[in-house]
Structure formats: structure tokens, C-alpha cells
Design an enzyme around this catalytic site. Structure first.
Site, PDB file in Angstrom:
ATOM      1  N   ASP A  45       0.831  -1.203   0.000  1.00 45.90           N
ATOM      2  CA  ASP A  45       0.000   0.000   0.000  1.00 45.90           C
ATOM      3  C   ASP A  45       0.865   1.252   0.000  1.00 45.90           C
ATOM      4  OD1 ASP A  45      -2.797  -1.192   2.065  1.00 45.90           O
ATOM      5  OD2 ASP A  45      -2.058  -1.719   0.066  1.00 45.90           O
ATOM      6  N   SER A  94     -36.254  12.048 -22.092  1.00 38.33           N
ATOM      7  CA  SER A  94     -36.313  10.691 -22.639  1.00 38.33           C
ATOM      8  C   SER A  94     -36.631  10.804 -24.126  1.00 38.33           C
ATOM      9  CB  SER A  94     -37.368   9.864 -21.912  1.00 38.33           C
ATOM     10  OG  SER A  94     -38.570  10.575 -21.898  1.00 38.33           O
ATOM     11  N   GLU A 132     -27.663   6.451 -34.712  1.00 34.78           N
ATOM     12  CA  GLU A 132     -26.589   5.914 -33.877  1.00 34.78           C
ATOM     13  C   GLU A 132     -27.169   4.876 -32.920  1.00 34.78           C
ATOM     14  OE1 GLU A 132     -25.608   9.181 -30.829  1.00 34.78           O
ATOM     15  OE2 GLU A 132     -26.394  10.284 -32.555  1.00 34.78           O
ATOM     16  N   LYS A 134     -28.500   2.858 -29.822  1.00 31.28           N
ATOM     17  CA  LYS A 134     -29.028   3.246 -28.520  1.00 31.28           C
ATOM     18  C   LYS A 134     -28.398   2.300 -27.508  1.00 31.28           C
ATOM     19  CE  LYS A 134     -33.354   4.346 -26.194  1.00 31.28           C
ATOM     20  NZ  LYS A 134     -33.071   3.723 -24.911  1.00 31.28           N
ATOM     21  N   ASP A 136     -27.575   0.377 -24.228  1.00 34.98           N
ATOM     22  CA  ASP A 136     -28.422  -0.060 -23.119  1.00 34.98           C
ATOM     23  C   ASP A 136     -27.629  -0.003 -21.821  1.00 34.98           C
ATOM     24  OD1 ASP A 136     -30.574  -0.964 -21.771  1.00 34.98           O
ATOM     25  OD2 ASP A 136     -30.462  -3.031 -22.496  1.00 34.98           O
ATOM     26  N   ARG A 155     -29.177  10.313 -14.112  1.00 37.03           N
ATOM     27  CA  ARG A 155     -30.292  11.027 -14.703  1.00 37.03           C
ATOM     28  C   ARG A 155     -31.350  11.391 -13.659  1.00 37.03           C
ATOM     29  NH1 ARG A 155     -34.658   8.868 -19.005  1.00 37.03           N
ATOM     30  NH2 ARG A 155     -36.093  10.419 -18.317  1.00 37.03           N
ATOM     31  N   TYR A 244     -22.613  11.130 -26.288  1.00 36.81           N
ATOM     32  CA  TYR A 244     -23.408  11.337 -27.501  1.00 36.81           C
ATOM     33  C   TYR A 244     -24.253  12.612 -27.526  1.00 36.81           C
ATOM     34  CZ  TYR A 244     -26.676   8.881 -24.386  1.00 36.81           C
ATOM     35  OH  TYR A 244     -27.418   8.498 -23.312  1.00 36.81           O
ATOM     36  N   LYS A 338     -36.629   1.004 -31.497  1.00 37.72           N
ATOM     37  CA  LYS A 338     -36.227  -0.070 -30.582  1.00 37.72           C
ATOM     38  C   LYS A 338     -36.124  -1.418 -31.293  1.00 37.72           C
ATOM     39  CE  LYS A 338     -36.244   0.499 -26.484  1.00 37.72           C
ATOM     40  NZ  LYS A 338     -37.116   1.022 -25.419  1.00 37.72           N
ATOM     41  N   CYS A 443     -34.265 -45.267 -22.885  1.00 37.96           N
ATOM     42  CA  CYS A 443     -34.662 -44.479 -24.051  1.00 37.96           C
ATOM     43  C   CYS A 443     -36.179 -44.279 -24.047  1.00 37.96           C
ATOM     44  CB  CYS A 443     -34.236 -45.208 -25.317  1.00 37.96           C
ATOM     45  SG  CYS A 443     -34.893 -44.438 -26.811  1.00 37.96           S
ATOM     46  N   CYS A 446     -37.712 -46.407 -27.174  1.00 39.36           N
ATOM     47  CA  CYS A 446     -37.722 -47.869 -27.293  1.00 39.36           C
ATOM     48  C   CYS A 446     -37.501 -48.584 -25.974  1.00 39.36           C
ATOM     49  CB  CYS A 446     -36.676 -48.326 -28.314  1.00 39.36           C
ATOM     50  SG  CYS A 446     -34.986 -48.079 -27.758  1.00 39.36           S
ATOM     51  N   CYS A 467     -29.109 -43.780 -26.411  1.00 40.43           N
ATOM     52  CA  CYS A 467     -29.918 -44.994 -26.449  1.00 40.43           C
ATOM     53  C   CYS A 467     -29.074 -46.089 -27.086  1.00 40.43           C
ATOM     54  CB  CYS A 467     -31.170 -44.724 -27.288  1.00 40.43           C
ATOM     55  SG  CYS A 467     -31.968 -46.213 -27.897  1.00 40.43           S
ATOM     56  N   CYS A 473     -34.665 -49.041 -32.241  1.00 47.14           N
ATOM     57  CA  CYS A 473     -35.250 -47.830 -31.666  1.00 47.14           C
ATOM     58  C   CYS A 473     -35.981 -47.049 -32.754  1.00 47.14           C
ATOM     59  CB  CYS A 473     -34.157 -46.970 -31.042  1.00 47.14           C
ATOM     60  SG  CYS A 473     -34.794 -45.399 -30.435  1.00 47.14           S
TER      61      CYS A 473
HETATM   62  S1  IVH Z   1     -29.961  11.019 -27.089  1.00 46.84           S
HETATM   63  C1  IVH Z   1     -32.883  14.257 -25.774  1.00 46.84           C
HETATM   64  N1  IVH Z   1     -28.504   9.047 -27.953  1.00 46.84           N
HETATM   65  O1  IVH Z   1     -31.810   6.498 -24.262  1.00 46.84           O
HETATM   66  C2  IVH Z   1     -32.279  13.004 -26.188  1.00 46.84           C
HETATM   67  N2  IVH Z   1     -29.816   8.708 -25.993  1.00 46.84           N
HETATM   68  O2  IVH Z   1     -34.746   6.668 -24.019  1.00 46.84           O
HETATM   69  C3  IVH Z   1     -31.152  12.631 -25.362  1.00 46.84           C
HETATM   70  N3  IVH Z   1     -29.534   6.506 -24.989  1.00 46.84           N
HETATM   71  O3  IVH Z   1     -32.025   8.678 -21.568  1.00 46.84           O
HETATM   72  C4  IVH Z   1     -30.740  11.246 -25.543  1.00 46.84           C
HETATM   73  N4  IVH Z   1     -28.064   5.749 -26.440  1.00 46.84           N
HETATM   74  O4  IVH Z   1     -30.039   7.134 -21.681  1.00 46.84           O
HETATM   75  C5  IVH Z   1     -29.383   9.464 -27.024  1.00 46.84           C
HETATM   76  N5  IVH Z   1     -27.111   7.380 -28.800  1.00 46.84           N
HETATM   77  C6  IVH Z   1     -27.980   7.803 -27.870  1.00 46.84           C
HETATM   78  C7  IVH Z   1     -28.390   6.993 -26.807  1.00 46.84           C
HETATM   79  C8  IVH Z   1     -29.325   7.484 -25.886  1.00 46.84           C
HETATM   80  C9  IVH Z   1     -28.749   5.482 -25.335  1.00 46.84           C
HETATM   81  C10 IVH Z   1     -30.471   6.498 -23.834  1.00 46.84           C
HETATM   82  C11 IVH Z   1     -30.346   7.688 -22.915  1.00 46.84           C
HETATM   83  C12 IVH Z   1     -31.707   8.281 -22.855  1.00 46.84           C
HETATM   84  C13 IVH Z   1     -32.557   7.168 -23.282  1.00 46.84           C
HETATM   85  C14 IVH Z   1     -33.831   7.684 -23.862  1.00 46.84           C
END
Ligand code: IVH
Length: 724
Positions: A45, A94, A132, A134, A136, A155, A244, A338, A443, A446, A467, A473
Site C-alpha cells: 500500500d 427521454s 446511432e 441506442k 443499453d 439522470r 453522444y 427499438k 430411451c 424404445c 440410447c 429404436c
Molecule cells: S440522445 C434528448 N442518444 O436512451 C435526447 N440517448 O430513451 C437525449 N440513450 O435517456 C438522448 N443511447 O439514456 C441518445 N445514442 C444515444 C443513446 C441514448 C442510449 C439512452 C439515454 C436516454 C434514453 C432515452
């Protein structure tokens, strides 16, 4: 690190400092991995603290050299009890969702309508959109003041999030100081914190080993890791970040200052400031191109190494985004397309055991129907009995060693075209009276004993229970017939799985030979096929003609069609080529099967090893198999295998030997090619040898050839000569 006394920071040149910072970053990262991930610290450490202090001193003296992966502050002080609240400068919104292509087309049409006046006024006016992935994960907002990361938040409810600055600082993809230039004095960078599949697996395995908690999926695990009270734990979990978007962006006087004119340009800027952005971004001016990009990303989804749940389309120009505005809590100018969900929860209602062609007992899960990724799933493969017990192929635990029981609530996954799998059990929901599943030792088709063979090679019990009934069979018999008539085997037109199953059930055929006596027997029968379900006089005649048309099959297909275990199409072809006729193959295999050291009677064939030879001998050791083959050979005359040889090639009739390592072809390809050209390929050099093709590393054969005055050529010269 070296043991030399370290120079005073003030005496260092910029280059020295840069190099030392790089070394420190590596050393500290390695120490972090040893400590946090491997639970095996490699330095004390005190030494670790010394490295960190030196790093801090250097960073202070050379602020412009602070690395984006700087170790400083990566493991900061633990935040106070709970997380402080942070009000976002601009709310985190969102996105509205699109599920169908039409929703995307609608989105583009809505944009065109909104900007119709501009389009009419200016023929050059272009409405462009970005597409682009999305990601997860969890969205986070990172506040930078004068290029320095000062506060990071979740958020939360969109307006107020939690202060997770210290945890975010442990993420290597998040720069502590922005690089490049052109950033607004204050900017909130928005993006997604996520965990890669690799890291998720590592964590799961680690946890299983140490009896820790179970991790359900990368997203939840990333969320848990991000909200740790102790940032050291966050640091040990290698989270990642894709940037992004932005929230607040102001100049030094508190006036709004958009950091770019378009989303596209903004992402380029993010890169230049030291952020990681996603490569799968596209800009287009029509819905078709956006949808095509969505499809492309969808095909790559399983191999990206991180989870995405769709594609986000955004109007590219920032000024137009501002004009188009928002509805409720989502922008009008963006939409999330989606992907259909790939996992779903359902109930395991039963386990059935199917018997395959080679007698393998394969358990299949019966599920309460559930939609996964847009498809209704009712069955899932369970592989073998160990899999049900929670044991993987190499004896390692799967699903943390949890077994599957009828009545369990399970998580079903469908990835791409792969057969659905059960990836997890929700143990909390297991019924109190659920019983461990007992795999049958007889089996189900058979009643013969079903056994797990001892694998001689691995010394372990085979994972598959089989078997032992073979031809008695019914399940194996039907599967064998299906294999026999299949497209890549005997390829009998109009005779597929459905007909074979029906004919077997009706007692019309039981073994392959019966297929070829079908017409004659049908003529004498009162239960005529033309009166059977799904048939008529014409289709019956067509079927009988198709059967007759295959009375002289190619030898390689015929051998493959016999369904000997481990004899696939390629092996079938190798055997056909080696033996030339079915009689020769039968005779050799039968003799080998009856000999105590059968392997010695079997010719050495390149590409055919012990497993295949043993399997062929086992097949011929069974009288019923030999009888079935002989009965079949009364009806069917496989064509002798002829190698098509071109007699006019320059090497026709010559004896050739290959030696050394060949670089453009494998040894067996070389042999096959020479033989096609009419040459004879020998294994050793003698006075009869015409040509030695010598690759690098050629040894004694080259020497002998030189001694005997045999012509020696290189692989390249060989190709030149034969004109390939
Ligand atoms: S743009 C006003 N770009 O999706 C728009 N969101 O359902 C701002 N997310 O809360 C978001 N990839 O957590 C944007 N390439 C992307 C994203 C992205 C994932 C998520 C983000 C947002 C949610 C909305």
C-alpha cells in the site's frame, strides 16, 4: 519502476514528464487490476501511495500533460452517506419510441412537414438525420468547467440526479480534463455508462468462484456498480462510457453557446476532446437509409460486445432541433427505433427428451409461450442432462450452478437466429414443491438402456446419454431415414422429413432398403399409397420415379447417407476416394471390425483419424447394420468413385512428392490437386520420383532427391508449372 532516485519534479523536461506520467498510469493501472480484480496485490500500500503522490505532483506541475486515463482521482474519497442531489443545468429527457419501420417514415414525414416552408423557399435545403446505436446502459451527465470535470450525475428524475462524481471519475473513458480546444466554458456532456459483455462475464465468473452475488445482466450490473458508496468498488468493475449529447452549454458570461452546428460535428468534437464515441453512426436524408442502417446494426447486435436496445435517429442541425422543439419530456427532433426484446421471463412447464439419429438423448424445455424478440417461443434447447443440473461442458457451473426444475420461472433468450436458450432461473419464484429433474436412463422411444459413454480421449464421462437400441429404436430409425433421404445425402425428390415420418408410422418403410422396394410392394398391396393422406396417383408415380432415379448414387453421398457416426460429407468423400467402390469399403471395414486390432487393417487416410475409424468399425461390428447395408445394396448400386483426371497436364503420369511446409495449400489439398492433374503422389523420394516440391524446412527428402538427381522445385514453381 526503476530504483533510481526520482528527479525533482521541477527539474523535469516536458518530454520526461510525459514519459513518466505514462509509466505511472500503467503501473498504477496494473496495481489496481492486481488489487481490485485479481484480489492479489503486487505492491505494498505504501508503494502504491507513493506512485499516486508522484503522479499528482507531476500533474500539478504539468497540467497540460494530464492523461485522459489519468490515475489521479480514479479512486477518490468515498462520498458522504447517500448521494447528494444535483440539479441538471438542462433537464435530461427521454425519447419517444418507434417500433415499426412506418414509425420511422412518419418521423421523417413530420420533419418535412414542419420545415416545409424552408424546403419550398430553398431548393438546396437539406433535412438530414443521424442514426446511432441506442446504448443499453445508464445515462449520466458530466459537467465540465473550463475543461475540467467537476461534477457527474445520474439522470434521476430528469431534473435532479444523484452526485456520483467520484464513481464516474473511475471510468477510464471519462476524461478528467478535456483535450483539444473549442469547448464551451461550461458544458454538460451526456452519454451512457455501460458494461461490456466481457467484463460482465469476468465479474460473474469471479463472483461464482467466491460465492458472491449473482449478476443478471450487464445493464443492472453497471447500474449497481455506478451507485456504489465506495468508488474503489466502482473502479474494480471497468465500466465504459459512450458520449453522444450535451445539456447545458455556456460561454464564460453565462450565455448559451451551442458547441456545434450539427449533431454530426458535435460527435467529432467529442472525440477531439477525449471522449469515446460510437463508430456505428450514419448521416442520411431519408427514412430508407436510416432503416437500412438500423437493420445493419441489428445484424451486428450479438457481436458488438455490449448491449444496445435500438437505434436513435436525431435531426442533424442543432438550429433546426431548437426550432422543432419538445413535447412533454421528449424532443420532437429525435426518436428511438427499438429492437424487439430478446429476453423474456416465462414458466418451464415441462422437459421432454428427444432421441436423435445417433441415439443421443436431447432434453427440450417446454415453455409457457412467450414473445421474445418478436417471435413466440415455446421450446428451448437444454443440451444434455448436465446442463439441466447447472453444469457446463467442461464441468464448470452455469447459471451459478442452479438446476432447472419443472415449474421454475426462467429467463429465455433468443439471440439472432440461434435456438432459444434458458439463461437464468428466478430462484425466488421456485415453487416450494419443485423437484429436481431426473434424467431418464432408458430411451423414451424404445425403452433400451441409455448410457453415457466413457470418452477415451478425455477420460471423462461423455456429456451425452445415448440410447443403445440402435435399429430397434423407432426414434433412431426415423431420424436415420430422414438423414438418408436428405438433400446432402441421397437427395430423393419428394421424400422429405414429413413423408418419411408418415411412411414409418404407416409401416411402409422401416429401413433405407424399404424405400427402394416401395413401388413393388405398393403394387401388390391393398393399402395403396395413392389412397394415403396427402397423396394421389400422380404424386405417387412422381415419387416412385424419383426414387428409381437415385438407384445409382455417387459413392461419397451414399457412404455419408449411411449415417455412420462421425462420418460427415467430407469424410464420406475421403472414404469414397480411398476405396473407390462400396464393395471395397464394406470388405475392409468389415474385416477391420472383426479383427482385434482393426486400426492396423484400415488404410491410413489423411483427414481420417482414430475417432472416425473406431466409429466405422463399431458400425460394421453390428450385424444388423451390415444386414441393412447388404439389403440396401440389392436395390442400389453406388457408382464407383472416379477421380476426374486431366491427362493432358504437364504433370500427368509423373510421380510427385511434397515436402517441407507448404504455404499456399495444405498437404491434402496439394495431394488432391496433383492427383486431379493425373500425377501420382508418393510419400517418399526414390529413383522413381519425377518431381520433389520442396517448401521451407525440407529435410532428408530434399537431400535424397538431390543425391538421386530428382528435379526439385518450389511451391511457387509448382503453381507456375501446373498453370494455377
Ligand atoms: S440522445 C434528448 N442518444 O436512451 C435526447 N440517448 O430513451 C437525449 N440513450 O435517456 C438522448 N443511447 O439514456 C441518445 N445514442 C444515444 C443513446 C441514448 C442510449 C439512452 C439515454 C436516454 C434514453 C432515452
Amino acid at each position: 519502476m526503476s530504483d533510481l532516485p526520482l528527479k525533482d519534479v521541477a527539474d523535469l523536461s516536458e518530454d520526461d514528464a510525459r514519459l513518466e506520467l505514462e509509466r505511472l498510469a500503467k503501473a498504477i493501472a496494473a496495481a489496481d487490476i492486481a488489487y481490485h480484480q485479481n484480489d492479489a496485490p503486487e505492491i505494498t500500500d505504501a508503494d502504491y501511495d507513493a506512485l499516486k503522490r508522484r503522479n499528482d505532483a507531476l500533474e500539478q506541475a504539468f497540467p497540460e500533460l494530464v492523461r485522459t486515463d489519468s490515475p489521479s482521482g480514479k479512486v477518490g474519497a468515498a462520498p458522504a452517506e447517500g448521494f447528494a442531489k444535483v440539479r441538471h443545468g438542462v433537464p435530461m429527457l427521454s425519447l419517444s419510441n418507434a417500433f415499426a419501420d412506418e414509425d420511422v417514415e412518419d418521423f421523417v414525414v413530420r420533419a418535412k412537414k414542419f420545415f416545409m416552408a424552408d424546403i419550398l423557399r430553398d431548393p438546396g435545403f437539406k433535412l438530414e438525420f443521424t442514426a446511432e446505436p441506442k446504448i443499453d446502459g445508464l445515462s449520466a451527465s458530466l459537467r465540465y468547467e473550463n475543461g475540467v470535470f467537476v461534477k457527474g450525475a445520474t439522470r434521476g428524475d430528469g431534473a435532479v440526479g444523484e452526485d456520483i462524481t467520484e464513481n464516474l471519475k473511475t471510468i477510464a473513458d471519462i476524461p478528467h480534463k478535456l483535450s483539444g480546444s473549442g469547448w464551451p466554458a461550461v458544458i454538460e456532456i451526456r452519454g451512457e455508462v455501460y458494461m461490456t459483455h466481457e467484463e460482465f462475464r469476468r465479474l460473474k465468473e469471479h463472483s461464482a468462484k467466491f460465492g458472491g452475488q449473482d449478476y443478471v445482466n450487464p445493464r443492472n450490473t453497471a447500474a449497481g456498480s455506478l451507485r456504489q458508496k465506495n468508488p474503489e468498488i466502482t473502479a474494480s468493475r471497468k465500466l465504459r462510457f459512450f458520449a453522444y449529447a450535451w445539456g447545458l452549454a455556456e460561454d464564460g458570461n453565462g450565455n448559451s453557446q451551442p458547441p456545434a452546428a450539427t449533431q454530426w460535428d458535435f460527435v467529432q468534437s467529442l472525440r477531439s476532446w477525449g471522449f469515446v464515441t460510437n463508430d456505428l453512426m450514419l448521416r442520411a436524408d431519408n427514412a430508407e437509409a436510416l432503416i437500412a442502417h438500423y437493420r445493419m446494426i441489428e445484424t451486428q447486435r450479438a457481436s458488438l460486445g455490449y448491449d444496445i436496445d435500438g437505434v436513435v435517429y436525431k435531426l442533424d442541425r442543432i438550429d433546426l432541433q431548437q426550432r422543432w422543439g419538445f413535447v412533454a419530456r421528449a424532443p420532437r427532433w429525435a426518436i428511438a427505433h427499438k429492437f424487439p426484446a430478446e429476453q423474456a421471463t416465462t414458466i418451464l412447464t415441462g422437459i421432454d427428451v428427444q432421441v436423435g439419429r445417433t441415439g443421443a438423448l436431447t432434453p427440450v424445455a417446454r415453455l409457457q409461450p412467450v414473445t421474445v424478440g418478436g417471435v413466440v417461443v415455446e421450446n428451448a434447447t437444454l443440451h444434455n442432462e448436465d446442463y439441466i443440473k447447472g453444469i457446463g461442458n467442461n464441468g464448470e457451473p452455469i447459471r451459478n450452478g442452479v438446476d432447472l426444475r419443472v415449474g421454475d420461472t426462467v429467463i429465455v433468450q433468443r439471440a439472432g437466429d440461434v435456438i432459444p436458450q434458458i439463461v437464468d432461473v428466478v430462484l425466488d419464484k421456485r415453487p416450494a414443491d419443485a423437484q429436481p429433474y431426473v434424467f431418464p436412463h432408458a430411451c423414451p422411444a424404445c425403452g433400451s438402456e441409455a448410457v453415457r459413454e466413457h470418452n477415451e480421449k478425455t477420460g471423462k464421462l461423455d456429456s451425452v446419454r445415448r440410447c443403445t437400441g440402435e435399429l430397434i429404436c423407432p426414434a433412431q430409425a426415423v431420424e436415420n431415414l430422414k438423414h438418408f433421404v436428405a438433400r446432402d445425402a441421397m437427395d430423393i425428390d419428394g421424400l422429405g422429413d414429413k413423408q418419411v415420418t408418415q411412411f414409418y408410422a404407416e409401416g411402409r418403410i422401416a429401413r433405407p432398403a424399404d424405400i427402394f422396394t416401395l413401388r413393388a410392394r405398393d403394387e401388390r398391396s391393398i393399402k395403396k399409397l395413392k389412397d394415403a393422406d396427402g397423396f394421389g396417383a400422380t404424386s405417387v408415380k412422381k415419387l416412385f420415379d424419383a426414387i428409381d432415379a437415385r438407384r445409382e448414387p455417387e459413392l461419397d453421398r451414399f457412404i455419408y447417407a449411411l449415417g455412420i457416426r462421425h462420418v460427415g460429407e467430407t469424410t464420406g468423400a475421403l472414404l469414397a476416394k480411398e476405396f473407390g467402390t462400396i464393395e471395397k469399403f464394406r470388405e475392409t471395414a468389415l474385416a477391420a471390425a472383426q479383427h482385434e486390432d482393426g486400426h492396423s487393417l484400415f488404410p491410413q487416410i489423411s483427414g481420417i483419424g482414430e475417432t472416425v475409424r473406431s466409429s466405422i468399425m463399431a458400425f460394421f461390428a453390428n450385424e444388423r447394420n451390415v444386414q441393412a447395408l447388404d439389403d440396401l445394396l440389392v436395390e442400389v448400386k453406388p457408382k464407383p468413385y472416379v477421380v476426374v483426371v486431366s491427362a493432358d497436364s504437364v504433370v500427368a503420369g509423373k510421380t510427385v512428392v511434397f515436402t517441407g511446409s507448404l504455404e499456399k495449400m495444405t498437404r491434402s489439398e496439394a495431394k488432391a490437386m496433383a492427383e486431379r492433374l493425373g500425377a501420382k503422389v508418393a510419400g517418399s523420394v526414390s529413383a522413381k520420383t519425377d518431381i520433389l516440391v520442396a517448401g521451407p524446412g525440407a529435410g532428408s527428402k530434399l537431400k535424397t532427391a538431390q543425391d538421386l538427381g530428382v528435379e526439385v522445385i518450389s511451391e511457387d514453381e509448382w503453381f507456375e508449372r501446373v498453370g494455377k
